[in-house]
Structures are given as structure tokens and as C-alpha cells.
Design a protein around this motif. Structure first.
Motif, PDB file in Angstrom:
ATOM      1  N   SER A  82       2.020   1.690  -3.429  1.00 54.05           N
ATOM      2  CA  SER A  82       1.036   2.196  -4.376  1.00 54.05           C
ATOM      3  C   SER A  82       0.747   3.673  -4.122  1.00 54.05           C
ATOM      4  N   TYR A 121       1.970   8.169  -0.363  1.00 52.09           N
ATOM      5  CA  TYR A 121       1.591   9.312  -1.185  1.00 52.09           C
ATOM      6  C   TYR A 121       2.170  10.599  -0.606  1.00 52.09           C
ATOM      7  N   THR A 122       2.006  10.752   0.719  1.00 55.92           N
ATOM      8  CA  THR A 122       2.482  11.969   1.375  1.00 55.92           C
ATOM      9  C   THR A 122       4.003  12.079   1.301  1.00 55.92           C
ATOM     10  N   PHE A 157      -1.147   3.855   2.456  1.00 56.05           N
ATOM     11  CA  PHE A 157      -1.272   4.521   1.153  1.00 56.05           C
ATOM     12  C   PHE A 157      -1.002   6.009   1.310  1.00 56.05           C
ATOM     13  N   SER A 158      -1.645   6.529   2.343  1.00 54.32           N
ATOM     14  CA  SER A 158      -1.482   7.943   2.647  1.00 54.32           C
ATOM     15  C   SER A 158      -0.018   8.265   2.946  1.00 54.32           C
ATOM     16  N   VAL A 185      -6.207  -9.828   5.752  1.00 57.47           N
ATOM     17  CA  VAL A 185      -7.488 -10.508   5.568  1.00 57.47           C
ATOM     18  C   VAL A 185      -7.828 -11.308   6.824  1.00 57.47           C
ATOM     19  N   GLN A 228     -13.507   1.466   5.191  1.00 58.72           N
ATOM     20  CA  GLN A 228     -13.343   0.324   4.298  1.00 58.72           C
ATOM     21  C   GLN A 228     -12.311   0.613   3.214  1.00 58.72           C
ATOM     22  N   VAL A 229     -12.129   1.901   2.901  1.00 58.51           N
ATOM     23  CA  VAL A 229     -11.124   2.256   1.903  1.00 58.51           C
ATOM     24  C   VAL A 229      -9.730   1.906   2.400  1.00 58.51           C
ATOM     25  N   GLU A 262       0.827  -1.216   0.000  1.00 59.78           N
ATOM     26  CA  GLU A 262       0.000   0.000   0.000  1.00 59.78           C
ATOM     27  C   GLU A 262       0.863   1.269   0.000  1.00 59.78           C
ATOM     28  N   ARG A 298       1.317   6.342  -6.914  1.00 61.55           N
ATOM     29  CA  ARG A 298       0.186   7.174  -7.295  1.00 61.55           C
ATOM     30  C   ARG A 298       0.624   8.638  -7.476  1.00 61.55           C
ATOM     31  N   PHE A 304      -9.611  -2.170   3.012  1.00 58.10           N
ATOM     32  CA  PHE A 304      -9.627  -2.967   1.789  1.00 58.10           C
ATOM     33  C   PHE A 304      -9.067  -2.126   0.655  1.00 58.10           C
ATOM     34  N   PRO A 305      -7.840  -2.372   0.325  1.00 60.29           N
ATOM     35  CA  PRO A 305      -7.199  -1.554  -0.700  1.00 60.29           C
ATOM     36  C   PRO A 305      -8.086  -1.450  -1.935  1.00 60.29           C
ATOM     37  N   PHE A 306      -8.267  -0.216  -2.357  1.00 59.70           N
ATOM     38  CA  PHE A 306      -9.173   0.005  -3.467  1.00 59.70           C
ATOM     39  C   PHE A 306      -8.462  -0.261  -4.773  1.00 59.70           C
TER      40      PHE A 306
END
Lengths: 325, 599
Positions: free
Chosen positions: A54, A279-280, A275-276, A255, A316-317, A51, A58, A320-322
Motif C-alpha cells: 500500500s 512508499y520510500t 508502509f514507509s 493482531v 498507533q498509525v 503495508e 500510495r 494499526f494500518p490506517f
């Protein structure tokens, strides 16, 4: 006559300047891409790190950034990471994102990176000293503290709390442990906070809880301080009816953890926002390369997830990786 | 240049004409460019909005088409004979029959999923507690699906299929896919009572296709919200969910369909909102305010290019026109300045057949006239001066003659025979020169002889009161000069310098050559003049008789030698006066005939 000549010359020059400015603006709009190397600490990519990656990818795709990933073999391969850093410095990218595998041993390397005029943003874990532009990480002390506060909701006059941790040398682990212990002692004062290091092996955690149970040790609550520790301890509770009343709060998400949460074996999960974070980190590095001022410490925050709120839109975002594709 | 104020630079006809032309053209051009730019910008924006509205209503159609398709897929299952029998609790069925029917329904669901890539999962939940899922996929026992959105939505939607937003489907074991679901009540075909719910989960394949095919420029995009403001589809969905990208969500839900201008993330955005009826979804198109008018950059560059070229062109045209007009005027002005300076030979040659041509002809005529008048005037002056000179030459001071004759009588009575002879002879020589045919030239020697005779006579009269010295440099004695130059000066020295001095005085006459200049100096040690009188004499500003003599000498010299001759007066009270005349020798002829005598 001479004056009019000068005036026409000035006008003509002005016209040339104005037109060429426009021309340059419309034809040479594209800057060369920034080059960034991301140095990770393990070749084994967990859900968490995938994550993070990604997130990094991103932002890299959104902006004009050329990036690549390199990694040491695993978290214990500190010398391997040092060698990789040296190799990356010689390539002279504009910036480096580093997930440091050791708090102490990498302090010299970060200084070398800055000395080579390469911008540096640390991700997830810090190094000693101040030789970096910014660190983007979860405030692990606070996460540990919040996790303990969450556990308290399921406790009544507890005597004995078990903290299952992964490795003794990890700064992340130590900070979480410290936070959790501080919260418990502040709340209950006279309480036994037992710490077990499972070396990132769920089976070890499972066995330890089983042993305690077998010897009739009364356990009032458990905190699993990372994914593997949580899963190991929770599996035991899931499989043994007589121990299922013991509340457990876990860290991170997978999971299996989510299923245990849905089965209400695990009461709550403290999750980071990888993810954040990725990205950050990339965004911050890009800003540093553009010479903008950035915060030295960026906490991407931790969330408490329970069965009740896990399917809320915002949670949920993260759980559960979107992935649309 | 700095001493002019800026507007004074436009005082010439040419520059003010050029300036006015350029200002006029640039003004008109600039104004029209601005106006057309504004209108183009407006229409660009309008057409961008129009185009975008077309796009999202097309999207809305596509979504509706897609949901209708899904509805019919759903109906093909829910109205299926096997499905109805299975969930209707037919008591006459054997266990084996139930199994067979169940297998057929499962197969139907599975083949449906096989044939469509956009459907990820499907399941039927009977009111009787029976569950059939695709591929007989295990349903999780610990998930309370009655709390999910799709279940509640279908139950409350009065028989019509219900579309969820995007969410994580959690009813199947070991999988957590992000989906959009369509849920639909199943009804018994006979009793019309509800017998269960079907849920069909769609992945983003088709929605992606519908949404990402839309292009609204580099910065523009489309997103879809469900009824509650949750994101169904967004190009930066994960960023929006993680609060890394700010988007208008619930803000949009509270609003009617329409066009909104907003400032989001520090940029001007135009939001166009439309509702899809079948799903209740809000389709939102976002356009970048700048980008909507971005291609205007080129347009404005073109406008500026045209403006610059036209201003340059107009500048040169204006300059040419004004130069054609003003050049003859300037030439006329230049000629006039020449005339003003005194050059009357200046003639303007302007062949234009316009007013300026006429003006220059008139000007030429005028200059000619002035020139003729001046010539006439000059001739008259010359004539007048000549006659004055003649008069002076002819003039014999009666007092001088009387005094001289009186002196001769006294000498005769005293029997001074030699002196009488000498004086009479001097007087005779003096007069011969005066009445000399009108020749104006004389050698320096002649002039010196003349002044010597004059001084001899005066010496007899003033005796010891007057003494004199004449020094003549031999090299200059053969130069021709105007006659009667020295005598009037000596006369003045006697009458105004020495005569008035009680103890008498001395006159010194010197004629010599100094480099290329002939110098004649008459100096005395008489009473001299004060500053004021000296000034008057220098300016020839006198009305006295003696002044007339000096003035006449100077004017005659100027007449012949022009400005080349230099006359200098020096005087000091009680010290004396000196007059010096300097004439460049190159202007003077030399007498080669040594024997020539003028008297």
C-alpha cells in the motif's frame, strides 16, 4: 529599407517563438507515465507486505507512474523469481522494485537488470554486490540490537536467553540474530544465548519453549525474531501461569501480537515501518528514473512499541494500518 | 554597419520616428499590462482566499451539524427510560427484568448501528460497573478504558458531549478500528447525578464526505486537527502519520484563526485556519501560492500576445507614417546630392502641398537659377578664351620679325640672292597662315608645312646651333587639326631649350598614328627643366610668356577635344624636354580633297 525588413522579420520570429513556447507549455504539460514493475518474493501477502504494497501504491498514485506487481510462489522459490526477473527485463519497464528472495543467487540478476538500462531499487532485503541504485530496508542488525536492549529492561542478572528465529538461511533473520546476540554479550558477557529455528511455525516455537520448561531449564528472557516465532513462544507463556514471569520481546506486528502486548505477555514489539518502506522505495525509484541523486542505503527504521506507548498517535498509525474506507 | 554606433542608426528621420513610436507604444502598453496584471493577480488571490474561507466555514457548519446530529443520537440513548433504569441500580428489579431491559438497550444500540453506516460501534459504561455494548460485543477485560481520551474527555467536559480526535478504538475484542468518538455522561433524570458514560464511535464516512468534497485546485486541500494537534482528517493522513509528508500540526494549534503564508516542503503555501466551536477542531485549508495565480499563465500569455501584436502594428504604422514624411525629404536630399556633384539638370518632383513641397519648389527654382548663371559664366569664359586665342594668333613676335628681317638684310648685302628669296618666301608663308581669315582648322600637312617654314627661318638665324628633324607619317597628313599647335611648342623648345645651350641642340618633331591615336611629339635635347619647373608646366602654373603659349595650346585642345586629349611633358635637366600630344583619331576629320591648300 532592407534593414527595417530584417528588423520586422526578427520581431515577427520572436513573437512566434514566445507564443509557441506558451502554447506548448500549456498544452503538452503531461509527460508519459513512468513504468515500474514490483517483484515480490511470495504470493502469500502477509500484513507486513500488504503495508509495503500500500506504500508503493500510495506513491504510485500520487505521481504519474504505471506499476504492476509480480511474485514468485514463495520465499523459497528462488529460481521462480529469477525466471520472473528475466521476463520483466524483456518487457523493459523504466524501473524495478525487487524484494530479493536470496542474497547470493540473485546477484547476477540485479546486474542484468542494470545492464538492460532499467533502474533498480531493492526493498526489504539486499543482494550481494553493488548492482542496484538503492536499497530501502530496515537495518535489521540495529533492530535486533535495539530489541535486545529493550529486553534488558526486564532482566536481572540473566544466565540464559532464548532467541527464537524463523529460518536459518534468511539474511534478515541472521542480521537480527547477530544484533541481538552482540547486544546481550556486550552487556552480560558470560551468558548463554540459545538459538532455536522454528521454520516460521508458531507451533514449533511453542513446543520448544514447552520442552525447555518441562525439563526445568531456567529461562531468563526470550526474543522472538519475527512474528511467527514471537506468537508461538508468547502463546505458551500466556497459557502457562507458572511461566508468565518470563519476559519476551517480539518482532513485527499482527493482531495477535498486539493482543499479547496489551495483555502484557509480550513486553515490547520491535516493528518495522512497511508502509514507509514501500512508499520510500517507490519514491526513490521515481527519483532515480528522473536522474536525481539518491542515497544508496535507506534505513526506514524500526520502532520499539510497548503497552504504554502503543496508542500514541505516531505508533498507533504504524501498528494499526490506517484505512478510512 | 559596424562603424556606426548603435544610436547613429537612428539618425535618419524615419528610423528615429519609428523607434520613438515603438518605444512609446511599447512602454505605455508594457506599463499598463504590468499594472493590470498586478491588480488581476491581487484580486485573484483575494478571491481565492475569500472563496476558500467560504468553503471552510461551510465545512465547519457541516461538522457542527453532524456533531449536533450525533449528540441527539447519543441523547436518544442516554435519556432513554430503559437505559436510566438499568444503570440506576433499581433494587426492586428482578434478575429477569434486568435481563429484559438490558436486551432492549442492546437492541436499541444495534438498530442504531444498523440504520447508520457512519457509526461503527457504541457502548454504555455504568458507574455501577455494568457495561452494555452494541450487539453485546465482548469488551476486553484487560483494557483500562478509564485512561482513554474519550473517557477522560467526557468526565471533564461538564456534561457536554466530548469529541475525540482520530484514534484506534481498542475496547472491543479482536478489532482495532480507526474512529472518531463522541462520549457523553449519562445522568439520572431525577437526582441529576452521573450514572455512567456512553461512547459512540464514528468511522470516516461522513467526515470524508464533508472533507473530500472540497476542491481547492490541484494542489490545494483541507485538513482537520483536534485540540492537541493530532490529525483528525487529512488527505494524506497515512503519509503525515508516517512522517513521509510534512504538515503543520502543532504549529497550527499555537495560532489564532487567520491566514498564514508558509513555506512547506519547498513550496509557498497559504494556510487558512478556522476553529469549529462544537468540536474544538481546527479546520485548515491549504492553497498553493503558485496555483492561486496559476490561471494567470493564460492571462499573461494573452497580455504578451496583445503586446506583441500591438508592437508589431505600431511598428508598421510608425514606419508608414514616418516613411510618408521622410520619403520626399530623402528624395530632396538625393537631388541635392546630385546637384552638389554638379548635375544641375536634376529636378525634384514632389507634389506634397506641405512645407516639404514648398521646399522642393524653392530648391528647383534655385537650381534653375544656378544653372542659368553657370551657363552664362561658361559662355563668357568661352568668349574670353576665343578672344585670347585670336590675340595669340594675331600676335607676331616683334623680335622674331626684326631678327628675321635683319637676317634678310645681311644676306642681301652678302649677295646671297637665293637664300633671301627662300627666307622671304618662308616668312611670307608664315604670315599668310597667321592672318588667315580666322579659319581655325588646318590639315596636319599644313601644320607641318607651317612649322617647317618657321624652323627654316630659325635655322638661318641659329645656323649650326640648331638642327632639326621632322618626321610625318604619311597616313596622318590629311587629318584636320587645330592650327598653330606645333609652332608654339617648337618656339618654346628653341627659346627655352636650345638657345640657352652653348653647343646648340636638335629638335625632333614626330607625327604618327599609334593605334587609334594621333601622336604629335616635339622633343629637344636642350637644357631641360628641373622637377619643380616641370611640375609648374604640367599644372599650367606659370606666368612667363612662353608659358602663355603652351597654356594656350593646351586650352584650345581641351576646348575642342575635351578630356579625350592627352598632353604629356617629360623633361630632365641637361638631357632635354619632350612634349607629346595624343588625340583619338575618331575625334578628327579627314580631308578628302587632296588638292586643298590652306596657304
Amino acid at each position: 529599407m532592407k534593414r527595417t525588413k530584417i528588423i520586422s522579420l526578427i520581431v515577427a520570429l520572436l513573437a512566434v517563438v514566445v507564443l509557441s513556447t506558451f502554447a506548448v507549455r500549456s498544452f503538452f504539460k503531461v509527460d508519459p507515465p513512468k513504468t515500474v514493475t514490483v517483484i515480490l518474493k511470495s504470493e502469500k501477502v502477509s500484513e507486513f507486505w500488504s503495508e509495503v504494497i500500500s506504500g508503493i501504491e500510495r506513491f504510485g498514485a500520487e505521481e504519474n507512474i504505471e506499476y504492476d506487481f509480480v511474485s514468485s510462489i514463495d520465499e523459497n522459490d528462488v529460481n521462480g523469481q529469477i525466471e520472473i526477473i528475466q521476463e520483466v527485463i524483456s518487457r523493459k519497464p523504466d524501473g524495478i522494485i525487487l524484494a530479493a528472495s536470496d542474497y547470493y543467487k540473485l546477484a547476477d540478476m540485479t546486474a542484468k537488470i542494470l545492464d538492460a538500462d532499467i533502474e533498480l531499487v531493492l526493498i526489504d532485503s539486499g543482494v550481494r554486490g553493488n548492482d542496484f541504485d538503492s536499497i530501502v530496508a530496515t537495518d535489521n542488525y540495529k533492530a535486533g540490537y535495539d530489541g535486545a536492549l529493550q529486553l534488558m529492561r526486564y532482566l536481572e542478572a540473566p544466565k540464559h536467553i532464548v532467541l527464537v528465529n524463523h529460518v536459518q538461511s534468511s539474511l534478515t533473520a541472521i542480521e537480527r540474530e547477530q544484533g541481538a546476540r552482540d547486544a546481550l554479550i556486550e552487556e552480560y558477557g558470560d551468558i548463554t544465548v540459545e538459538i532455536f529455528y522454528c521454520n516460521d511455525d508458531p507451533a514449533a516455537a511453542y513446543d520448544y519453549i514447552e520442552r525447555l520448561h518441562r525439563y526445568g531449564v531456567e529461562i531468563d528472557g526470550i526474543i522472538g525474531l519475527n512474528e511467527r516465532s514471537t506468537v508461538g513462544a508468547a502463546r505458551f507463556l500466556d497459557e502457562h501461569e507458572e511461566a508468565s514471569h518470563i519476559p519476551i520481546v517480539g518482532f513485527d506486528s499482527s493482531v495477535e501480537e498486539i493482543q499479547l502486548l496489551e495483555k502484557e505477555v509480550v513486553k515490547a514489539l520491535v516493528i518495522q515501518q512497511p508502509f514507509s518502506m514501500g512508499y520510500t522505495a517507490m519514491k526513490t525509484l521515481s527519483e532515480v528514473i528522473e536522474h536525481s541523486k539518491v542515497a544508496k542505503n535507506i534505513d526506514t527504521g524500526a520502532l520499539i512499541i510497548t503497552k504504554d506507548n502503543m496508542y500514541d498517535q505516531e505508533n498507533q498509525v504504524i501498528l494499526f494500518p490506517f484505512n478510512r474506507e | 554597419m559596424s562603424k556606426y554606433k548603435w544610436y547613429q542608426r537612428f539618425e535618419s528621420i524615419q528610423s528615429s520616428m519609428t523607434f520613438s513610436f515603438v518605444v512609446l507604444i511599447a512602454g505605455v502598453l508594457g506599463l499598463s499590462s504590468l499594472l493590470s496584471f498586478y491588480f488581476v493577480q491581487q484580486s485573484n488571490r483575494e478571491s481565492a482566499v475569500f472563496y476558500t474561507k467560504e468553503i471552510i466555514s461551510q465545512m465547519s457548519h457541516n461538522i457542527e451539524y453532524y456533531t449536533r446530529e450525533m449528540e441527539s443520537v447519543t441523547r436518544s440513548i442516554t435519556t432513554n427510560y430503559d437505559t436510566l433504569r438499568y444503570f440506576n441500580d433499581d433494587e426492586h428489579m428482578t434478575e429477569l427484568q434486568r435481563e429484559l431491559i438490558r436486551d432492549r438497550v442492546v437492541n436499541q444500540l444495534s438498530s442504531l448501528l444498523d440504520s447508520r453506516k457512519d457509526i461503527t460501534s457504541a457502548a454504555l459504561f455504568g458507574s455501577n460497573g455494568q457495561v452494555i455494548s452494541y450487539n453485546d460485543k465482548p469488551i476486553r477485560s484487560y483494557t483500562d478504558f478509564t485512561r482513554s481520551d474519550w473517557y477522560k474527555g467526557a468526565s471533564e467536559n461538564g456534561g457536554r458531549p466530548y469529541i475525540t480526535g482520530s484514534y484506534v478504538q481498542n475496547i472491543y475484542e479482536d478489532q482495532y478500528p480507526w474512529v472518531v468518538s463522541m462520549s457523553s455522561m449519562m445522568y439520572d433524570s431525577f437526582s441529576k447525578s452521573s450514572i455512567g458514560i456512553m461512547v459512540l464511535d464514528m468511522n470516516y464516512a461522513t467526515i470524508n464526505e464533508i472533507c473530500s468534497g472540497v476542491s481547492l485546485g490541484d494542489q490545494g486541500y483541507v485538513y482537520i486537527l483536534d485540540r492537541d494537534g493530532a490529525v483528525v482528517w487529512h488527505p494524506k493522513q497515512q503519509l503525515v502519520h508516517s512522517n513521509l509528508y510534512k504538515e503543520l500540526l502543532t504549529e497550527i494549534i499555537g495560532r489564532e484563526d487567520g491566514i498564514y503564508e508558509e513555506e512547506v516542503n519547498g513550496a509557498d503555501k497559504v494556510y487558512i485556519v478556522e476553529t469549529s466551536d462544537s468540536t474544538g477542531w481546527r479546520i485548515v485549508a491549504v492553497m498553493d501560492g503558485k496555483e492561486m495565480v496559476q490561471n494567470l499563465d493564460q492571462l499573461s500569455a494573452l497580455f504578451i500576445l496583445i503586446a506583441v501584436i500591438s508592437i508589431l502594428t505600431s511598428f508598421f504604422i510608425a514606419r508608414t507614417i514616418s516613411a510618408t514624411l521622410s520619403r520626399p525629404i530623402r528624395r530632396l536630399k538625393k537631388s541635392m546630392l546630385e546637384v552638389q556633384k554638379g548635375n544641375l539638370d536634376e529636378e525634384v518632383r514632389i507634389d506634397n502641398r506641405n512645407e516639404i513641397g514648398d521646399l522642393s519648389h524653392t530648391f528647383n527654382a534655385m537650381t534653375n537659377e544656378i544653372k542659368e548663371l553657370l551657363d552664362a559664366n561658361f559662355k563668357a569664359q568661352r568668349l574670353k578664351r576665343k578672344s585670347e586665342f585670336k590675340a595669340l594668333q594675331a600676335q607676331i613676335n616683334p623680335h622674331f620679325l626684326y631678327n628675321t628681317l635683319d637676317s634678310i638684310i645681311w644676306m642681301s648685302l652678302a649677295n646671297k640672292k637665293d637664300e633671301v628669296v627662300e627666307m622671304t618666301s618662308a616668312l611670307a608663308k608664315l604670315f599668310r597662315l597667321s592672318i588667315n581669315k580666322g579659319d581655325e582648322l588646318i590639315t596636319i600637312q599644313g601644320e607641318v608645312d607651317h612649322v617647317t617654314n618657321y624652323l627654316k627661318i630659325q635655322k638661318y638665324r641659329y645656323e649650326s646651333k640648331l638642327s632639326y628633324d621632322i618626321h610625318l607619317e604619311p597616313s596622318v597628313k590629311n587629318y584636320w587639326t587645330q592650327k598653330l599647335i606645333l609652332q608654339p611648342l617648337v618656339e618654346n623648345a628653341i627659346y627655352h631649350g636650345i638657345k640657352l645651350k652653348a653647343e646648340g641642340g636638335h629638335i625632333n618633331v614626330m607625327i604618327f598614328e599609334d593605334e587609334d591615336t594621333l601622336v604629335m611629339r616635339v622633343s629637344d635635347n636642350g637644357i631641360g627643366m628641373d622637377e619643380q619647373r616641370l611640375g609648374d608646366v604640367r599644372a599650367l602654373n606659370t606666368s612667363s610668356k612662353s608659358g602663355v603659349g603652351t597654356k594656350n595650346v593646351i586650352e584650345r585642345l581641351k576646348l575642342v577635344y575635351g578630356d579625350k586629349v592627352d598632353i604629356e611633358f617629360e623633361s630632365k635637366l641637361e638631357v632635354g624636354t619632350s612634349v607629346t600630344i595624343r588625340i583619338p583619331t575618331e575625334l578628327m576629320e579627314v580631308d578628302s580633297d587632296e588638292t586643298h591648300k590652306n596657304y
